[in-house]
Structures are given as structure tokens and as C-alpha cells.
Scaffold this motif. Structure first.
Motif, mmCIF file in Angstrom:
data_model
loop_
_atom_site.group_PDB
_atom_site.id
_atom_site.type_symbol
_atom_site.label_atom_id
_atom_site.label_comp_id
_atom_site.label_asym_id
_atom_site.label_seq_id
_atom_site.Cartn_x
_atom_site.Cartn_y
_atom_site.Cartn_z
ATOM 1 N N ASP A 168 -25.295 -4.659 -34.370
ATOM 2 C CA ASP A 168 -25.480 -3.900 -33.009
ATOM 3 C C ASP A 168 -26.720 -5.584 -33.396
ATOM 4 O O ASP A 168 -27.352 -5.635 -31.644
ATOM 5 N N THR A 194 -31.688 -4.766 -30.507
ATOM 6 C CA THR A 194 -30.592 -3.582 -30.510
ATOM 7 C C THR A 194 -30.177 -3.367 -29.672
ATOM 8 O O THR A 194 -30.503 -2.976 -28.424
ATOM 9 N N SER A 196 -26.751 -1.547 -28.263
ATOM 10 C CA SER A 196 -25.986 -0.586 -28.393
ATOM 11 C C SER A 196 -24.180 -1.166 -28.590
ATOM 12 O O SER A 196 -23.945 -1.135 -28.364
ATOM 13 N N ALA A 197 -23.377 -0.228 -29.500
ATOM 14 C CA ALA A 197 -21.925 0.033 -29.408
ATOM 15 C C ALA A 197 -21.390 -0.558 -28.364
ATOM 16 O O ALA A 197 -20.867 -0.566 -27.950
#
Length: 240
Positions: A168, A194, A196-197
Motif C-alpha cells: 500500500d 498509505t 488503499s487497495a
């Protein structure tokens, strides 16, 4: 006839070398390559077993196949970033070090002159790409490393959930350099938000758009402080 061998490849390039005098270049090379050697050793990859190719302040390291490719991301990058950060705390302004790093893997050909092949050319395009240069230029001074991994390396290594590697933290970017048009994955250790998928999966459907280390990336375009680098404006950063 040249023999194909599969190898992992890591390349480093020093930021801002064109602004240094000869003495500073020599000292910068000494420190950078020394820190790189120590990072490899600390990551369980003996430096003496790797092949290296050096041109100016760039170095390509060719890693034997018996060592896990994941070690090039973790813990090697952390060791390299920490070593350079420690150096910078004590160094004069002329020899402050920040580096661009590119990682790839593939089949090379071995001939009488060493190794060659498309993986090395692809690695060079990643190392010199606009998104990687822009990401390091826009990152805070405490960021000593900006990394770009090939899509192939991301799928085979980064995305596999190895301990110490968070997929991520890698952002998809589009690289357009000479004859190369490809997706790659950008990471500025310690300075990447970070993602997200869902945002990673959306890269399969459209040009990637994201923000890394203060850099807004949209397709092959990189925006820093409102200025556009790449794309139709062709406002590239000064070479270094």
C-alpha cells in the motif's frame, strides 16, 4: 552464443551531481558506494558475490539468484536510507547525499564483455524517469531515497505480502522515457502516504493519479507546486 541468466537488478543515481565540483563528486561516490555496500551486507547479500557496473555517480548491482529478491526492498532500502541520513547529519552542504533507486529483474545475456539485455535497458529508463526525479526533488530534505520498481518486480515481489514490505506504500505511475512506456511503482521510504487497495486496483483501469512525497502524479505528468513536469508541457526538471 550468449547465455541467458535470470538476475535481480538494483541501480542508484545521485541527486544533484551536476552541481558538484570534482572533489565533491569523488567524495560523494566514495560515501554512496560505501553505504550501498554496507546496506547489501547488512541485508544478507554478500557484496563480493554481486557484479557491479559504474558510470559516473551511477551504479548498477547485479544480484546472484540464490538471494531473495525481497531483500532488495526490505531491509536493504532501510539500511541505505539510514546510512545516508547519518552521513548527511555530519556532512558539508557540498556532499549531502540523496539518491534515486530503481529495481527490476529479468533474463540477462552473458557474453565476453559482461551482461546485457532488455532488463538493463528497462532499469535505466526507470532510474532516469521524470516521476522518480520529481518525487525525490519534492520530498522533504530528510528523505534520502526515492524508489521506483518495475511492474514486473512489484507483481512478483512487492505485492506478495512479505514481512517488512507494505504494497500500500507504493503508488502506480506511468513512465514514458524514449521507447519505453510502462507502469512502475513509486515509494519514498518514510514519506509516502498509505494508499488503499482500491486505488491500486484502479490503476489497471485508468492512468494513475496520486500524491507521493508532495508530488501529484497523473499518468506521465508530475505536478510540483503547480508546475507541470512531463506531459504536453515538457517542462522537465534540470538534469542532475
Amino acid at each position: 552464443m550468449a547465455t541467458p541468466v535470470h538476475r535481480a537488478l538494483l541501480a542508484v543515481d545521485l541527486e544533484g551531481s551536476g552541481k558538484r565540483d570534482n572533489h565533491a563528486v569523488v567524495e560523494s561516490r566514495r560515501v554512496l558506494f560505501g553505504e550501498l555496500r554496507q546496506a547489501f551486507e547488512a541485508s544478507g547479500i554478500p557484496w563480493s558475490l554481486c557484479a557491479t557496473e559504474t558510470a559516473g555517480d551511477e551504479m548498477v548491482v547485479i544480484v546472484p539468484p540464490e538471494f531473495p529478491k525481497r531483500n532488495l526492498i526490505h531491509p536493504l532500502l532501510g539500511h541505505l536510507a539510514d546510512g545516508l541520513r547519518h552521513h548527511n547529519r555530519q556532512a558539508a552542504a557540498s556532499v549531502l547525499l540523496r539518491v534515486r533507486v530503481a529495481v527490476h529483474a529479468g533474463d540477462l545475456l552473458v557474453d565476453d564483455y559482461g551482461t546485457t539485455g532488455r532488463p538493463q535497458t528497462h532499469l535505466a529508463r526507470l532510474l532516469g524517469s521524470t516521476p522518480l526525479r520529481a518525487a525525490l526533488a519534492a520530498a522533504p530534505p530528510t528523505a534520502t531515497v526515492a524508489l521506483l520498481v518495475s511492474d514486473h518486480f512489484y507483481e512478483d515481489v512487492v505485492g506478495q505480502g512479505h514481512r517488512g514490505i507494505d504494497p500500500d506504500l507504493f503508488t502506480p505511475v506511468e513512465v514514458r522515457e524514449k521507447e519505453t512506456e510502462t507502469r512502475a511503482w513509486l515509494h519514498v521510504p518514510g514519506h509516502t502516504a498509505t494508499h488503499s487497495a482500491q486505488s491500486r486496483n484502479s490503476a489497471d483501469k485508468s492512468s494513475p493519479t496520486d500524491r507521493v512525497g508532495g508530488v501529484r502524479i497523473s499518468g506521465s505528468d508530475v505536478k510540483i507546486g503547480g508546475d507541470l513536469f512531463g506531459g504536453d508541457k515538457y517542462n522537465y526538471p534540470p538534469p542532475s
